[in-house]
Scaffold this active site. Structure first.
Site, PDB file in Angstrom:
ATOM      1  N   GLY A 286      -2.505  -4.399  -3.036  1.00 12.24           N
ATOM      2  CA  GLY A 286      -2.731  -5.946  -2.845  1.00 12.24           C
ATOM      3  C   GLY A 286      -3.392  -6.573  -1.636  1.00 12.24           C
TER       4      GLY A 286
ATOM      5  N   LYS B  69       1.836 -11.748   1.453  1.00 13.97           N
ATOM      6  CA  LYS B  69       0.873 -10.452   0.732  1.00 13.97           C
ATOM      7  C   LYS B  69       0.800 -10.883  -0.936  1.00 13.97           C
ATOM      8  CE  LYS B  69       1.324  -5.192  -0.494  1.00 13.97           C
ATOM      9  NZ  LYS B  69       2.882  -4.231   0.405  1.00 13.97           N
TER      10      LYS B  69
ATOM     11  N   ASP C  62       5.303   6.421   2.768  1.00  9.21           N
ATOM     12  CA  ASP C  62       4.944   5.655   2.760  1.00  9.21           C
ATOM     13  C   ASP C  62       3.582   5.639   4.290  1.00  9.21           C
ATOM     14  OD1 ASP C  62       1.097   5.510   2.329  1.00  9.21           O
ATOM     15  OD2 ASP C  62       2.022   3.495   1.527  1.00  9.21           O
TER      16      ASP C  62
ATOM     17  N   GLY D 140      -4.624  -3.597   0.987  1.00  5.90           N
ATOM     18  CA  GLY D 140      -4.136  -2.296   0.964  1.00  5.90           C
ATOM     19  C   GLY D 140      -4.319  -1.612  -1.092  1.00  5.90           C
TER      20      GLY D 140
ATOM     21  N   LEU E 198      -6.256 -11.443   5.291  1.00  3.45           N
ATOM     22  CA  LEU E 198      -6.722 -10.111   7.214  1.00  3.45           C
ATOM     23  C   LEU E 198      -7.187  -8.740   7.059  1.00  3.45           C
ATOM     24  CD1 LEU E 198      -3.102 -12.417   7.430  1.00  3.45           C
ATOM     25  CD2 LEU E 198      -5.105 -12.363   8.906  1.00  3.45           C
ATOM     26  N   GLY E 199      -6.079  -8.005   5.274  1.00  2.00           N
ATOM     27  CA  GLY E 199      -6.819  -7.352   5.229  1.00  2.00           C
ATOM     28  C   GLY E 199      -6.120  -6.668   3.490  1.00  2.00           C
TER      29      GLY E 199
ATOM     30  N   VAL F  31      -3.449  -9.215   1.671  1.00  2.91           N
ATOM     31  CA  VAL F  31      -2.695  -9.546   2.207  1.00  2.91           C
ATOM     32  C   VAL F  31      -3.788 -11.635   3.477  1.00  2.91           C
ATOM     33  CG1 VAL F  31      -1.507  -9.769   4.321  1.00  2.91           C
ATOM     34  CG2 VAL F  31      -1.310  -7.815   3.292  1.00  2.91           C
TER      35      VAL F  31
END
Length: 542
Positions: A329, A345, A457, A326, A323-324, A331
């Site tokens: 880590g 995640k 954040d 950062g 899914l993406g 996801v």
């Protein structure tokens, strides 16, 4: 490896008891295959009892069916003698194409030389099918056990962990599993490899068809060392036995208890270690199947999910499920057995120093939070394993930690992808609702919980959107507890440039206003769709 299921449907027993006989009491059937065992419900006072109950046994393409026998045992129950059970007969067959021709009738046989003459004929339907076929035929229930019936009462057994195990060779290595037995049912956990303190956190349900028989029943949990080099042969490491009086008074808030392992008999080898179990009686529906992914609705009791289960849910973390990613880590999208989706995640330690502390922060803080504008926490995984790696030209065992979070799946993704071209055409009402939701979530963190949390954040990639474009704050890896003081000091600069306030850069000062600065930047971006970050790293001449 291709997986399928052996389906055994217990249909009926014809003329099990002679009519008008004193033996015409009650009966049930136990089905066993490859060390797994299920039982039917009890039919009362019926000469030719009928069940029509189906049971499912997992299989793989490695199975050699010629060497495995399917057995069905028919038991009688006499309530006049404290629910004593007697074996009335059995059926034993090999799973071959001839045995899978519609419904087959098998005369009951004696089990050994001394039992009384067996009478009656057992009707079974045996077939092999894949899981997809089962789901299409039984969309409301994918249980491995009976799909037709469920009892009003269940015994729930959670196998949490084992400690200080020692295999027979005392070499300090074990591939461990736990086999549970209760009232002719058997379940077993996954095999944990090379771990003397394995953690399972797997949950199993046993149907209690006759509550009046509970005082006479015993729960057994046997721990085995599995030797994979000898085709899965098992050696006994110890057993825990619990009578019904130890869990009859338990409710679903029962605590986890430690039970020392015992020998199976007077002449069995010495055993060491213990097993942590949580055992209680419940009436909630479960389908009677193992439920290792029973995510709690109450986030204050986070659920530990085995790493092997997360690998299955994410198709071994394949790129199609990504899914993406950062700073800390990646996801992935996970799919549960009921086809519901979650977000998984996976923390990558090498991407950022201090990932262990960030993981603990995120777990502890998410457990404290429950709000419509904060992502819902479902569970976590923290497991270690030993892998062979090259170090200075030598192969050595290295400990590898797996740290993962399970969160609700939000299909619209992050706010980040909507912040361009004047917020990608979002109408003013939607933009206002997004800003309002973020403010509500931040207010909950700062004002509405006992220990205030500063996010540190807050940025568009950490704001997720559900189907109705409701925003939810996520990623609490850098968050800090405020306790009583209103100001903290930190040497960390792990926040995101453009969203971090100048006081963090210049003095390491952290207050709730640090999040408000980030919120202001996000509001400007949502309104204008423009990203023009101020340079806060340089000190102002003022």
């Amino acid at each position: 490896m291709a997986w399928s299921k052996l389906v055994v449907k217990v249909i009926r027993v014809h003329k099990l008891f002679p009519e008008h006989s004193k033996d015409s009491t009650s009966a049930f059937v136990v089905v066993t295959f490859d060390s797994r065992q299920f039982r039917t419900s009890t039919k009362f006072k019926d000469v030719s009892p009928s069940w029509n109950e189906s049971f499912y046994f997992d299989m793989s393409d490695e199975y050699n069916l010629d060497k495995l026998a399917l057995e069905a045992f028919v038991y009688g129950v006499d309530k006049s003698t404290q629910s004593s059970r007697s074996l009335l007969g059995k059926v034993s067959l090999c799973v071959t194409p001839d045995s899978m021709k519609d419904v087959m009738y098998y005369p009951l046989q004696k089990n050994g030389a001394f039992p009384r003459e067996a009478k009656g004929v057992l009707a079974l339907h045996v077939c092999i099918t894949d899981e997809a076929s089962i789901r299409s035929q039984e969309p409301m229930n994918t249980s491995m056990r009976s799909l037709q019936l469920s009892s009003a009462m269940r015994l729930c057994v959670e196998v949490v962990s084992a400690h200080d195990l020692m295999p027979k060779d005392e070499q300090g290595s074990a591939n461990t599993c736990v086999e549970l037995s209760f009232d002719y049912h058997q379940f077993h956990t996954a095999v944990k490899e090379k771990d003397l303190n394995p953690v399972w956190n797997e949950r199993f349900y046993f149907d209690v068809w006759d509550p009046s028989s509970l005082p006479a029943l015993v729960l057994e949990a046997c721990v085995y060392n599995v030797n994979k080099s000898l085709k899965g042969s098992k050696s006994f490491l110890g057993v825990v036995r619990l009578n019904s009086y130890s869990f009859l008074s338990y409710s679903d808030d029962a605590a986890t208890s430690y039970h020392p392992l015992q020998q199976s008999g007077m002449f069995s080898p010495r055993v060491t270690g213990g097993l942590r179990l949580r055992v209680y009686i419940t009436s909630e529906p479960s389908g009677g199947a193992p439920n290792p992914i029973g995510f709690p609705q109450n986030q204050s009791s986070a659920y530990a999910v085995p790493f092997q289960n997360l690998k299955q849910m994410t198709n071994n973390f394949c790129t199609d499920r990504k899914l993406g990613q950062g700073n800390s880590g990646v996801v992935y999208k996970g799919v549960l057995k009921n086809r519901e989706m979650i977000a998984v995640k996976r923390i990558v330690s090498s991407w950022m120093p201090g990932s262990q502390e960030q993981f603990q922060n995120e777990v502890y803080h998410l457990m404290m939070l429950k709000h419509p504008n904060i992502v819902r926490f479902l569970g976590y995984c923290y497991e270690t394993r030993n892998e062979v790696k090259l170090c200075n030209g030598k192969r050595v065992f290295a400990e590898v930690a797996e740290r993962l979070l399970c969160l609700e799946y939000l299909p619209k993704g992050s706010l980040d992808k909507y912040l361009s071209d004047e917020s990608s055409g979002l109408d003013w009402s939607t933009r206002y609702n997004i800003i309002e939701g973020i403010c509500y979530g931040l207010c909950h963190l700062h004002e509405q919980i006992d220990k205030k949390i500063i996010h540190l954040d807050l940025k568009p990639p950490n704001i997720l959107l559900d189907d109705r474009m409701v925003p939810k704050i996520t990623d609490f890896g850098l968050s800090r507890l405020l306790d009583q003081q209103q100001t903290l000091y930190t040497e960390s600069r792990h926040g995101t440039f453009g969203y971090m306030p100048p006081e963090i850069f210049h003095g390491g000062t952290v207050t709730p206003k640090s999040d408000i600065f980030s919120l202001g930047v996000i509001i400007m971006e949502v309104i204008t769709g423009c990203r023009d970050y101020p340079d806060v790293t340089r000190e102002s001449p003022d």
